[in-house]
Design a protein around this motif. Sequence first.
Motif, PDB file in Angstrom:
ATOM      1  N   ASN A 122       0.848  -1.196   0.000  1.00 33.51           N
ATOM      2  CA  ASN A 122       0.000   0.000   0.000  1.00 33.51           C
ATOM      3  C   ASN A 122       0.881   1.241   0.000  1.00 33.51           C
ATOM      4  O   ASN A 122       1.740   1.389   0.874  1.00 33.51           O
ATOM      5  CB  ASN A 122      -0.904   0.022   1.231  1.00 33.51           C
ATOM      6  N   ILE A 123       0.662   2.133  -0.966  1.00 41.57           N
ATOM      7  CA  ILE A 123       1.449   3.354  -1.096  1.00 41.57           C
ATOM      8  C   ILE A 123       0.538   4.549  -0.860  1.00 41.57           C
ATOM      9  O   ILE A 123      -0.569   4.605  -1.381  1.00 41.57           O
ATOM     10  CB  ILE A 123       2.094   3.438  -2.492  1.00 41.57           C
ATOM     11  N   ASN A 124       1.037   5.514  -0.079  1.00 43.88           N
ATOM     12  CA  ASN A 124       0.315   6.758   0.181  1.00 43.88           C
ATOM     13  C   ASN A 124       1.167   7.918  -0.307  1.00 43.88           C
ATOM     14  O   ASN A 124       2.269   8.120   0.188  1.00 43.88           O
ATOM     15  CB  ASN A 124       0.039   6.944   1.678  1.00 43.88           C
ATOM     16  N   LEU A 125       0.666   8.684  -1.283  1.00 47.03           N
ATOM     17  CA  LEU A 125       1.350   9.865  -1.806  1.00 47.03           C
ATOM     18  C   LEU A 125       0.628  11.099  -1.298  1.00 47.03           C
ATOM     19  O   LEU A 125      -0.565  11.285  -1.548  1.00 47.03           O
ATOM     20  CB  LEU A 125       1.365   9.842  -3.336  1.00 47.03           C
ATOM     21  N   THR A 126       1.349  11.947  -0.590  1.00 49.81           N
ATOM     22  CA  THR A 126       0.779  13.155  -0.011  1.00 49.81           C
ATOM     23  C   THR A 126       0.580  14.227  -1.079  1.00 49.81           C
ATOM     24  O   THR A 126       1.464  14.450  -1.900  1.00 49.81           O
ATOM     25  CB  THR A 126       1.712  13.699   1.089  1.00 49.81           C
ATOM     26  N   LYS A 127      -0.576  14.897  -1.047  1.00 52.32           N
ATOM     27  CA  LYS A 127      -0.866  15.950  -2.027  1.00 52.32           C
ATOM     28  C   LYS A 127       0.109  17.110  -1.879  1.00 52.32           C
ATOM     29  O   LYS A 127       0.469  17.499  -0.785  1.00 52.32           O
ATOM     30  CB  LYS A 127      -2.289  16.476  -1.848  1.00 52.32           C
ATOM     31  N   THR A 140       3.603   0.651   2.800  1.00 50.60           N
ATOM     32  CA  THR A 140       3.477  -0.368   3.836  1.00 50.60           C
ATOM     33  C   THR A 140       3.426  -1.722   3.157  1.00 50.60           C
ATOM     34  O   THR A 140       2.616  -1.939   2.250  1.00 50.60           O
ATOM     35  CB  THR A 140       2.209  -0.152   4.682  1.00 50.60           C
ATOM     36  N   ILE A 141       4.304  -2.627   3.603  1.00 49.48           N
ATOM     37  CA  ILE A 141       4.386  -3.973   3.044  1.00 49.48           C
ATOM     38  C   ILE A 141       3.808  -4.930   4.074  1.00 49.48           C
ATOM     39  O   ILE A 141       4.312  -5.030   5.189  1.00 49.48           O
ATOM     40  CB  ILE A 141       5.847  -4.330   2.703  1.00 49.48           C
ATOM     41  N   LEU A 142       2.726  -5.603   3.681  1.00 49.64           N
ATOM     42  CA  LEU A 142       2.032  -6.539   4.575  1.00 49.64           C
ATOM     43  C   LEU A 142       2.178  -7.956   4.016  1.00 49.64           C
ATOM     44  O   LEU A 142       1.421  -8.354   3.125  1.00 49.64           O
ATOM     45  CB  LEU A 142       0.553  -6.166   4.683  1.00 49.64           C
ATOM     46  N   PRO A 143       3.143  -8.752   4.517  1.00 46.21           N
ATOM     47  CA  PRO A 143       3.324 -10.111   4.006  1.00 46.21           C
ATOM     48  C   PRO A 143       2.104 -10.984   4.299  1.00 46.21           C
ATOM     49  O   PRO A 143       1.445 -10.826   5.331  1.00 46.21           O
ATOM     50  CB  PRO A 143       4.537 -10.635   4.772  1.00 46.21           C
ATOM     51  N   PHE A 145       2.215 -14.294   4.705  1.00 46.19           N
ATOM     52  CA  PHE A 145       2.556 -15.492   5.486  1.00 46.19           C
ATOM     53  C   PHE A 145       2.963 -15.212   6.922  1.00 46.19           C
ATOM     54  O   PHE A 145       3.118 -16.125   7.711  1.00 46.19           O
ATOM     55  CB  PHE A 145       3.668 -16.275   4.795  1.00 46.19           C
ATOM     56  N   ASN A 146       3.175 -13.939   7.292  1.00 42.19           N
ATOM     57  CA  ASN A 146       3.513 -13.605   8.663  1.00 42.19           C
ATOM     58  C   ASN A 146       3.033 -12.188   8.951  1.00 42.19           C
ATOM     59  O   ASN A 146       2.469 -11.540   8.089  1.00 42.19           O
ATOM     60  CB  ASN A 146       5.031 -13.742   8.919  1.00 42.19           C
ATOM     61  N   SER A 147       3.285 -11.715  10.152  1.00 43.97           N
ATOM     62  CA  SER A 147       2.809 -10.380  10.518  1.00 43.97           C
ATOM     63  C   SER A 147       3.972  -9.395  10.638  1.00 43.97           C
ATOM     64  O   SER A 147       3.906  -8.451  11.411  1.00 43.97           O
ATOM     65  CB  SER A 147       2.033 -10.452  11.832  1.00 43.97           C
ATOM     66  N   ASN A 148       5.037  -9.595   9.903  1.00 40.44           N
ATOM     67  CA  ASN A 148       6.203  -8.716   9.958  1.00 40.44           C
ATOM     68  C   ASN A 148       6.019  -7.508   9.043  1.00 40.44           C
ATOM     69  O   ASN A 148       6.743  -7.313   8.075  1.00 40.44           O
ATOM     70  CB  ASN A 148       7.476  -9.479   9.583  1.00 40.44           C
ATOM     71  N   ARG A 149       5.057  -6.687   9.371  1.00 41.24           N
ATOM     72  CA  ARG A 149       4.745  -5.482   8.610  1.00 41.24           C
ATOM     73  C   ARG A 149       5.930  -4.533   8.622  1.00 41.24           C
ATOM     74  O   ARG A 149       6.634  -4.395   9.613  1.00 41.24           O
ATOM     75  CB  ARG A 149       3.530  -4.805   9.234  1.00 41.24           C
ATOM     76  N   MET A 150       6.146  -3.843   7.502  1.00 40.07           N
ATOM     77  CA  MET A 150       7.239  -2.892   7.388  1.00 40.07           C
ATOM     78  C   MET A 150       6.752  -1.686   6.596  1.00 40.07           C
ATOM     79  O   MET A 150       6.036  -1.833   5.611  1.00 40.07           O
ATOM     80  CB  MET A 150       8.422  -3.551   6.668  1.00 40.07           C
ATOM     81  N   THR A 151       7.132  -0.492   7.029  1.00 40.58           N
ATOM     82  CA  THR A 151       6.772   0.734   6.333  1.00 40.58           C
ATOM     83  C   THR A 151       8.040   1.460   5.913  1.00 40.58           C
ATOM     84  O   THR A 151       8.945   1.639   6.726  1.00 40.58           O
ATOM     85  CB  THR A 151       5.921   1.648   7.232  1.00 40.58           C
ATOM     86  N   LEU A 152       8.100   1.853   4.655  1.00 39.92           N
ATOM     87  CA  LEU A 152       9.217   2.626   4.138  1.00 39.92           C
ATOM     88  C   LEU A 152       8.706   4.016   3.815  1.00 39.92           C
ATOM     89  O   LEU A 152       7.628   4.167   3.245  1.00 39.92           O
ATOM     90  CB  LEU A 152       9.801   1.987   2.874  1.00 39.92           C
ATOM     91  N   SER A 153       9.476   5.028   4.166  1.00 45.93           N
ATOM     92  CA  SER A 153       9.068   6.405   3.949  1.00 45.93           C
ATOM     93  C   SER A 153      10.140   7.124   3.148  1.00 45.93           C
ATOM     94  O   SER A 153      11.330   6.987   3.423  1.00 45.93           O
ATOM     95  CB  SER A 153       8.879   7.087   5.309  1.00 45.93           C
ATOM     96  N   GLY A 154       9.717   7.880   2.121  1.00 45.27           N
ATOM     97  CA  GLY A 154      10.685   8.582   1.286  1.00 45.27           C
ATOM     98  C   GLY A 154      10.000   9.387   0.209  1.00 45.27           C
ATOM     99  O   GLY A 154       8.957   9.994   0.439  1.00 45.27           O
ATOM    100  N   HIS A 155      10.585   9.374  -0.993  1.00 46.14           N
ATOM    101  CA  HIS A 155      10.086  10.174  -2.118  1.00 46.14           C
ATOM    102  C   HIS A 155       9.753   9.269  -3.295  1.00 46.14           C
ATOM    103  O   HIS A 155      10.519   8.372  -3.635  1.00 46.14           O
ATOM    104  CB  HIS A 155      11.131  11.205  -2.542  1.00 46.14           C
ATOM    105  N   LEU A 156       8.625   9.541  -3.931  1.00 46.99           N
ATOM    106  CA  LEU A 156       8.188   8.779  -5.094  1.00 46.99           C
ATOM    107  C   LEU A 156       8.613   9.516  -6.354  1.00 46.99           C
ATOM    108  O   LEU A 156       8.321  10.699  -6.518  1.00 46.99           O
ATOM    109  CB  LEU A 156       6.672   8.611  -5.071  1.00 46.99           C
ATOM    110  N   LEU A 157       9.321   8.795  -7.230  1.00 48.04           N
ATOM    111  CA  LEU A 157       9.876   9.382  -8.451  1.00 48.04           C
ATOM    112  C   LEU A 157       9.523   8.532  -9.659  1.00 48.04           C
ATOM    113  O   LEU A 157       9.294   7.332  -9.531  1.00 48.04           O
ATOM    114  CB  LEU A 157      11.404   9.444  -8.348  1.00 48.04           C
ATOM    115  N   PRO A 158       9.537   9.131 -10.846  1.00 44.08           N
ATOM    116  CA  PRO A 158       9.403   8.327 -12.057  1.00 44.08           C
ATOM    117  C   PRO A 158      10.617   7.411 -12.201  1.00 44.08           C
ATOM    118  O   PRO A 158      11.713   7.730 -11.726  1.00 44.08           O
ATOM    119  CB  PRO A 158       9.375   9.355 -13.190  1.00 44.08           C
ATOM    120  N   MET A 159      10.441   6.283 -12.850  1.00 45.60           N
ATOM    121  CA  MET A 159      11.499   5.290 -12.995  1.00 45.60           C
ATOM    122  C   MET A 159      12.775   5.907 -13.583  1.00 45.60           C
ATOM    123  O   MET A 159      13.877   5.609 -13.136  1.00 45.60           O
ATOM    124  CB  MET A 159      11.005   4.139 -13.876  1.00 45.60           C
ATOM    125  N   GLU A 160      12.630   6.791 -14.576  1.00 40.38           N
ATOM    126  CA  GLU A 160      13.807   7.336 -15.255  1.00 40.38           C
ATOM    127  C   GLU A 160      14.588   8.325 -14.398  1.00 40.38           C
ATOM    128  O   GLU A 160      15.750   8.592 -14.662  1.00 40.38           O
ATOM    129  CB  GLU A 160      13.433   7.978 -16.592  1.00 40.38           C
TER     130      GLU A 160
END
Length: 187
Positions: free
Chosen positions: A144-149, A157-160, A162-177
């Motif tokens: 699940n990705i949340n982009l702030t206006k 947020t990565i929700l596996p 097979f287990n409950s080892n949830r992880m959230t990464l925070s940063g900047h969303l950029l185009p692939m190039e």
Amino acid sequence: MRKFFVAITAILLACTGYLQAQTGNKGQEMTRKEKKAAQEALDQALYEEAKAAIENKTFVLEADRVIFKRGMTAYVAPSTNFVGMNKDKAVVQVAFNIPASGPNGIGGITVQGSVSSFETRTDKRGNIYVSMYVTGVGISAQVNINLTKGCNDASVTILPNFNSNRMTLSGHLLPMEKANVFEASSL
């Protein structure tokens, strides 16, 4: 798409030039209001760029912070910690600054998978939410990705499954190039 980015850049430069011309102080620094207006214009351009990247399904979220299940936080390098999507394929990589090499060779794990159930929605404030399932050899998770206006700040947020080892990464969303990431060997 390239024309869109050129147009955004031209608008940003025009706004900055206009603000500088209004002051008449070519040799002096910009006032606080001018700096704020220029920063808001830049942030809006980055938001539009990130929004277009999500619509094209070719984006990378470069993370500078990882938040674990119980709230513990680690600051990490954006070039080695990211979630990327290119059409129907996704990559999730985390690498911590530890002496051990890890499964991917750089102190963490890299998993690739296929994307299914890709959905986006925008709330009434303009925040964009992306939901997708990533399934592969080393991963089966809901992402699940949340982009702030108004800027390209985002969290994932990565929700596996097979287990409950949830992880959230925070940063900047950029185009692939525009992304500057190093993808290590995957599982």
